[in-house]
Design an enzyme around this catalytic site. Structure first.
Site, PDB file in Angstrom:
ATOM      1  N   ASP A  59       0.899  -1.193  -0.230  1.00  0.00           N
ATOM      2  CA  ASP A  59      -0.120  -0.063  -0.072  1.00  0.00           C
ATOM      3  C   ASP A  59       0.814   1.148  -0.084  1.00  0.00           C
ATOM      4  O   ASP A  59       1.946   1.270   0.696  1.00  0.00           O
ATOM      5  CB  ASP A  59      -0.972   0.178   1.280  1.00  0.00           C
ATOM      6  CG  ASP A  59      -1.950   1.002   1.146  1.00  0.00           C
ATOM      7  OD1 ASP A  59      -3.127   0.679   0.849  1.00  0.00           O
ATOM      8  OD2 ASP A  59      -1.673   2.165   1.266  1.00  0.00           O
ATOM      9  N   SER A 126      -0.904  13.944 -14.106  1.00  0.00           N
ATOM     10  CA  SER A 126      -2.247  13.906 -14.830  1.00  0.00           C
ATOM     11  C   SER A 126      -2.448  15.261 -15.195  1.00  0.00           C
ATOM     12  O   SER A 126      -2.121  16.307 -14.856  1.00  0.00           O
ATOM     13  CB  SER A 126      -3.097  13.513 -13.737  1.00  0.00           C
ATOM     14  OG  SER A 126      -4.517  13.824 -14.125  1.00  0.00           O
ATOM     15  N   GLU A 128      -5.090  16.661 -14.928  1.00  0.00           N
ATOM     16  CA  GLU A 128      -6.065  17.207 -13.942  1.00  0.00           C
ATOM     17  C   GLU A 128      -5.278  18.248 -13.263  1.00  0.00           C
ATOM     18  O   GLU A 128      -5.968  19.181 -12.678  1.00  0.00           O
ATOM     19  CB  GLU A 128      -6.593  16.083 -12.945  1.00  0.00           C
ATOM     20  CG  GLU A 128      -7.639  16.412 -11.993  1.00  0.00           C
ATOM     21  CD  GLU A 128      -8.989  16.712 -12.470  1.00  0.00           C
ATOM     22  OE1 GLU A 128      -9.433  16.231 -13.882  1.00  0.00           O
ATOM     23  OE2 GLU A 128      -9.856  17.484 -11.900  1.00  0.00           O
ATOM     24  N   TYR A 152      -8.004  15.477  -6.012  1.00  0.00           N
ATOM     25  CA  TYR A 152      -7.149  14.622  -6.933  1.00  0.00           C
ATOM     26  C   TYR A 152      -5.946  15.365  -7.594  1.00  0.00           C
ATOM     27  O   TYR A 152      -4.681  15.167  -7.417  1.00  0.00           O
ATOM     28  CB  TYR A 152      -8.002  13.986  -7.875  1.00  0.00           C
ATOM     29  CG  TYR A 152      -7.169  13.142  -8.918  1.00  0.00           C
ATOM     30  CD1 TYR A 152      -6.984  11.687  -8.694  1.00  0.00           C
ATOM     31  CD2 TYR A 152      -6.968  13.728 -10.102  1.00  0.00           C
ATOM     32  CE1 TYR A 152      -6.238  11.148  -9.627  1.00  0.00           C
ATOM     33  CE2 TYR A 152      -6.264  12.707 -11.112  1.00  0.00           C
ATOM     34  CZ  TYR A 152      -5.653  11.602 -10.588  1.00  0.00           C
ATOM     35  OH  TYR A 152      -4.855  10.854 -11.656  1.00  0.00           O
ATOM     36  N   VAL A 192     -16.310   7.977 -17.217  1.00  0.00           N
ATOM     37  CA  VAL A 192     -17.391   8.279 -18.246  1.00  0.00           C
ATOM     38  C   VAL A 192     -17.405   7.485 -19.524  1.00  0.00           C
ATOM     39  O   VAL A 192     -18.314   6.997 -19.884  1.00  0.00           O
ATOM     40  CB  VAL A 192     -17.602   9.846 -18.354  1.00  0.00           C
ATOM     41  CG1 VAL A 192     -16.558  10.462 -19.319  1.00  0.00           C
ATOM     42  CG2 VAL A 192     -18.867  10.125 -18.769  1.00  0.00           C
TER      43      VAL A 192
END
Ligand code: F7E
Length: 322
Positions: A59, A126, A128, A152, A192
């Site tokens: 993790d 990313s 984003e 994020y 999406v």
């Protein structure tokens, strides 16, 4: 001697395609997976590679678990793909997202610096991170200011800067690939593209009668994950560690996506799509179109899939499965 690659998040869409790609290039492939109460969710995308790869439970927030993986895999190349990857969910679990996607990267970088500083490191950054900043020609590029609009995106920007900082401070071969949206039949069905394709096929087959979506006016630059994992390998193996944008340079709205997918199945999306505020985001990134000219010119990378062939690949997949 075979090269050894460590992929965090090997059971994800990109991790699984990257594992296949590196195996085809004769690498020894190691990867981390997270324990899940539904065992099938842990390895559905990599089950077919069972005998060929080495997986470890780990993790991003459990540094000792990562240390064990570093020590046992002794990687030449590290691909850090593990993350909480859903932007809308990041608003619900902001602290977990920031810890996993930023502090987790710090854990990785510290291990890289101390255990195997001669290896190469790739960070899954990313689009984003740009938030709603767009250059005057309607594209985002490496010089475009980054103003993220989600937990994020904020976490990914911190991680991006940490990678650059570690590279400069400790002379490490640490790189960032700023990947725009990339999809495939292996994409989670709450993103999406796969949600639209899967539900449209279900409607076509009489299994559902409507598709509920959030904002249909946002635009995304959608490429194929298979093309993008090739870019990751090119980025990490470029002689100097650097930043690269990976994108198609084409943008489509969610509405265009619906029109194409339903149209392919001889249906009109307007008869089936309804908006549900549940899928709206507190702050939306409205428009993405990436300028990947540096990756094209310096690395010689170019995508093989178009928007249409990507969607066709996903439609074919669901037509076979359902
Ligand atoms: O949303 C709109 C939504 O969740 C795309 C991740 O891989 O790419 C991905 O992030 C757009 C957004 O991807 C629904 O509001 C409308 O404008 O497929 P998505 P994303 O948020 O762009 C970046 C590059 C990453 O790094 C991320 O890890 O579609 N939208 N209705 C919807 N989105 C979803 N998920 N579900 C809907 O019902």
């Amino acid at each position: 001697m075979k090269k050894r690659a460590l992929i965090t998040g090997i059971s994800g869409q990109d991790g699984s395609y990257l594992a296949e790609y590196l195996l085809s290039k004769d690498y020894d492939v190691y990867g981390t997976i997270r324990r899940s109460s539904v065992a099938e969710n842990q390895d559905s995308r990599i089950k077919h590679l069972d005998e060929k790869i080495n997986t470890f439970y780990a993790d991003m927030l459990d540094a000792p678990s990562l240390a064990r993986v570093f020590n046992e895999s002794k990687p030449d190349e590290i691909y850090n793909l593990a993350a909480m990857s859903h932007v809308r969910v990041s608003f619900d679990v902001p602290s977990f997202t920031i810890k996993t996607n930023a502090m987790g990267v710090l854990n990785m970088l510290e291990l890289y610096r101390t255990v195997c500083p001669d290896a190469k490191f790739y960070q899954a950054s990313s689009s984003e991170m740009f938030g709603n900043t767009v250059d005057s020609d309607g594209a985002q590029r490496l010089t475009t200011p980054m103003n993220p609009v989600s937990p994020y995106g904020c976490a990914k920007l911190l991680a991006y800067n940490l990678v650059r900082h570690y590279r400069n401070a400790y002379r490490l071969h640490a790189c960032n690939g700023i990947l725009f949206n990339h999809e495939s039949p292996r994409r989670g069905s709450n993103f999406v593209t796969n949600k639209v394709v899967k539900t449209a096929v279900e409607i076509k087959k009489g299994l559902k009668d409507k598709l509920e979506l959030g904002n249909m006016d946002s635009s995304r630059d959608w490429g194929h994950s298979k093309d993008y994992v090739r870019a990751m390998h090119m980025i990490i193996n470029h002689e100097t560690p650097d930043e690269f944008i990976v994108a198609t340079g084409e943008t489509h709205t969610v509405r265009d996506l619906c029109a194409y997918v339903f149209g392919k199945l001889d249906m009109d999306y307007e008869d089936y799509v309804v908006q549900n505020p549940k899928y709206m985001r507190p702050e939306e990134l409205k428009y993405l179109k990436g300028d990947a000219s540096k990756a094209r010119e310096v690395l010689g990378w170019k995508p093989e899939y178009t928007f249409e062939s990507l969607m066709d690949d996903m439609i074919d997949h669901w037509m076979k499965i359902l």
